[in-house]
Design a protein around this motif. Structure first.
Motif, PDB file in Angstrom:
ATOM      1  N   LEU A  15      -3.131   8.983 -37.955  1.00  0.00           N
ATOM      2  CA  LEU A  15      -3.632  10.183 -37.868  1.00  0.00           C
ATOM      3  C   LEU A  15      -5.056  10.457 -38.653  1.00  0.00           C
ATOM      4  O   LEU A  15      -5.993  10.762 -38.116  1.00  0.00           O
ATOM      5  N   ASN A  16      -5.240   9.727 -39.717  1.00  0.00           N
ATOM      6  CA  ASN A  16      -6.302   9.881 -40.454  1.00  0.00           C
ATOM      7  C   ASN A  16      -7.303   8.753 -39.734  1.00  0.00           C
ATOM      8  O   ASN A  16      -8.722   9.192 -40.361  1.00  0.00           O
ATOM      9  N   LYS A  17      -7.016   8.103 -39.186  1.00  0.00           N
ATOM     10  CA  LYS A  17      -7.942   7.124 -38.516  1.00  0.00           C
ATOM     11  C   LYS A  17      -8.680   7.860 -37.144  1.00  0.00           C
ATOM     12  O   LYS A  17      -9.506   7.245 -36.841  1.00  0.00           O
ATOM     13  N   ASP A  18      -7.969   8.969 -36.822  1.00  0.00           N
ATOM     14  CA  ASP A  18      -8.694   9.719 -35.938  1.00  0.00           C
ATOM     15  C   ASP A  18      -8.674   9.081 -34.510  1.00  0.00           C
ATOM     16  O   ASP A  18      -9.719   9.380 -33.770  1.00  0.00           O
ATOM     17  N   VAL A  19      -7.807   8.200 -34.372  1.00  0.00           N
ATOM     18  CA  VAL A  19      -8.190   7.390 -33.048  1.00  0.00           C
ATOM     19  C   VAL A  19      -7.230   8.130 -31.808  1.00  0.00           C
ATOM     20  O   VAL A  19      -7.668   7.719 -30.475  1.00  0.00           O
ATOM     21  N   LEU A  20      -6.415   9.068 -32.041  1.00  0.00           N
ATOM     22  CA  LEU A  20      -5.972   9.723 -31.158  1.00  0.00           C
ATOM     23  C   LEU A  20      -6.504  11.009 -30.465  1.00  0.00           C
ATOM     24  O   LEU A  20      -6.128  11.685 -29.536  1.00  0.00           O
ATOM     25  N   GLY A  21      -7.786  11.157 -30.878  1.00  0.00           N
ATOM     26  CA  GLY A  21      -8.527  12.307 -30.348  1.00  0.00           C
ATOM     27  C   GLY A  21      -7.869  13.740 -30.838  1.00  0.00           C
ATOM     28  O   GLY A  21      -7.237  13.731 -31.868  1.00  0.00           O
ATOM     29  N   ASP A  22      -8.256  14.667 -30.207  1.00  0.00           N
ATOM     30  CA  ASP A  22      -7.457  15.832 -30.532  1.00  0.00           C
ATOM     31  C   ASP A  22      -6.029  16.069 -30.274  1.00  0.00           C
ATOM     32  O   ASP A  22      -5.566  15.695 -29.135  1.00  0.00           O
ATOM     33  N   ILE A  23      -5.261  16.377 -31.065  1.00  0.00           N
ATOM     34  CA  ILE A  23      -3.794  16.386 -31.152  1.00  0.00           C
ATOM     35  C   ILE A  23      -3.370  17.468 -29.961  1.00  0.00           C
ATOM     36  O   ILE A  23      -3.670  18.586 -30.052  1.00  0.00           O
ATOM     37  N   VAL A  24      -2.552  17.012 -28.976  1.00  0.00           N
ATOM     38  CA  VAL A  24      -1.983  17.903 -28.031  1.00  0.00           C
ATOM     39  C   VAL A  24      -0.739  18.455 -28.407  1.00  0.00           C
ATOM     40  O   VAL A  24      -0.185  19.787 -28.529  1.00  0.00           O
ATOM     41  N   GLU A  25       0.278  17.430 -28.760  1.00  0.00           N
ATOM     42  CA  GLU A  25       1.629  17.776 -29.022  1.00  0.00           C
ATOM     43  C   GLU A  25       2.197  16.748 -29.711  1.00  0.00           C
ATOM     44  O   GLU A  25       1.636  15.563 -29.752  1.00  0.00           O
ATOM     45  N   ALA A  26       3.238  16.931 -30.821  1.00  0.00           N
ATOM     46  CA  ALA A  26       4.124  16.059 -31.368  1.00  0.00           C
ATOM     47  C   ALA A  26       5.428  16.192 -31.453  1.00  0.00           C
ATOM     48  O   ALA A  26       5.821  17.522 -31.359  1.00  0.00           O
ATOM     49  N   GLU A  27       6.372  15.316 -31.491  1.00  0.00           N
ATOM     50  CA  GLU A  27       7.622  15.732 -31.586  1.00  0.00           C
ATOM     51  C   GLU A  27       8.288  14.775 -32.681  1.00  0.00           C
ATOM     52  O   GLU A  27       8.302  13.684 -32.833  1.00  0.00           O
TER      53      GLU A  27
END
Length: 347
Positions: A136-148
């Motif tokens: 998450l700190n690398k910001d490679v996922l873009g804007d987070i939409v959901e997590a489980e």
């Protein structure tokens, strides 16, 4: 270097696995004492340890600097209050307290008596969670939409620990396993705007919660926390999806399993997951889809105790602040209220 004389309030699973081994091998600490009302299990394993038959006897010993409150959840408030008033530093096992009002009172009391108070949310130093943080700190996922996030088990039988199966305040999987997950989510995303929860029990003759499904609502995304004692086929512990990709990670931390095998936490390869537990990162960059396996970070609960040493000896912040631990309890209270009223609860 002055070592910190440390005492445990009990020597059950928590003391035996999650505290004593780290205190024992860390030269910054001295495993000084333990409360055992009738047995001498700690002394059989640690011959130099001093055995107390009550908390009152322990608190009378002026040599003790730090006390670990690792007793049943319902006792955390009372024990911690008495220890603070005795002028000793404290580590409280999670969950901090049963209610957030109790937590707030203890925070204020610790400040008044100038003692260090921290809560043992050790799962911040799990290898799998540290890997999630890194991605998450690398910001490679873009804007987070959901997590489980999942913390599942297959344990259809009631626990042999009787205090965990009696329907009293602070008992059940939401306080037990849920406090770990909630703390991790708050570390990643902060306090949610609101929560909605389904709490239940499915084991035969169970009188306490053994299932939860809690939805966190943030301004821009959702997080779901789930736990069941009837999951035989392992699910990913962490599934995070964003506008540019996804990250999937198993629950691969090996520290608890190593401690159960009596492996000491100062041995080589401590906290290193096997290669097979690497996380899967799938992301889009410059229009190209890429899949890669992410090396797992090394887990180490010793970092918590190193942080406590710095807090006590060098007046640094404690590794887990009681305010952060109080927020975990606030979320648990909201989830319980949501389940009772069958509606979204705003924080």
């Amino acid at each position: 270097m002055k070592s910190i004389n440390t005492a445990l309030c009990s020597f059950g699973m928590s003391g035996h696995l999650f505290h004593a081994p780290f205190i024992d091998v860390n030269p910054k600490f001295n495993l000084y004492g333990v409360v055992e009302r009738s047995k001498n299990l700690a002394k059989a394993k640690y011959p130099n340890i001093k055995t107390f038959r009550s908390l009152e006897d322990l608190l009378e010993d002026k040599a003790i600097d730090l006390v670990i409150v690792n007793t049943p959840n319902i006792t955390h408030y009372d024990f911690t209050k008495r220890i603070i008033e005795a002028g000793k530093h404290i580590v409280v096992e999670k969950p901090f307290t049963v209610t957030s009002s109790e937590a707030k009172e203890l925070i204020d009391l610790a400040e008044k008596h100038n003692v260090k108070l921290s809560v043992y949310h050790n799962r911040r130093w799990d290898s799998d969670f540290k890997t999630v943080q890194k991605v998450l700190n690398k910001d490679v996922l873009g804007d987070i939409v959901e997590a489980e996030f999942h913390y599942d088990r297959f344990e259809p039988e009631l626990s042999y620990k009787k205090h965990k199966e009696v329907p009293t305040e602070g008992v059940g999987s939401l306080y037990d396993l849920g406090s770990h997950l909630i703390d991790q989510v708050l570390q990643l995303f902060g306090l949610p705007n609101s929560v909605f929860a389904c709490l239940d029990s499915f084991r035969d003759n169970s009188k306490v919660g053994d299932y939860f499904d809690v939805k966190f609502y943030y301004k821009s995304h959702y997080v779901t926390l789930k736990s069941s004692y009837f999951v035989l086929e392992t699910l990913p512990a962490y599934s995070i999806h964003g506008t540019k990709g996804s990250f999937i990670k198993t629950k691969g931390d090996i520290q608890e399993a190593a401690l159960q095998k009596e492996i000491k936490p100062n041995t080589g390869n401590w906290g290193k997951e096997p290669e097979s537990e690497k996380g899967l990162l799938h992301f889009i960059k410059n229009g190209k889809s890429t899949k890669e396996y992410v090396n797992t970070e090394t887990g180490n609960y010793m970092k918590y105790y190193d942080g406590m040493y710095d807090a006590i000896q060098n007046n640094k912040p404690v590794p887990v602040s009681p305010f952060e631990a109080m927020q975990v309890i606030q979320v648990i209270e909201a989830a319980i209220k949501s389940n009772q009223e069958k509606k979204v609860i705003y924080l």
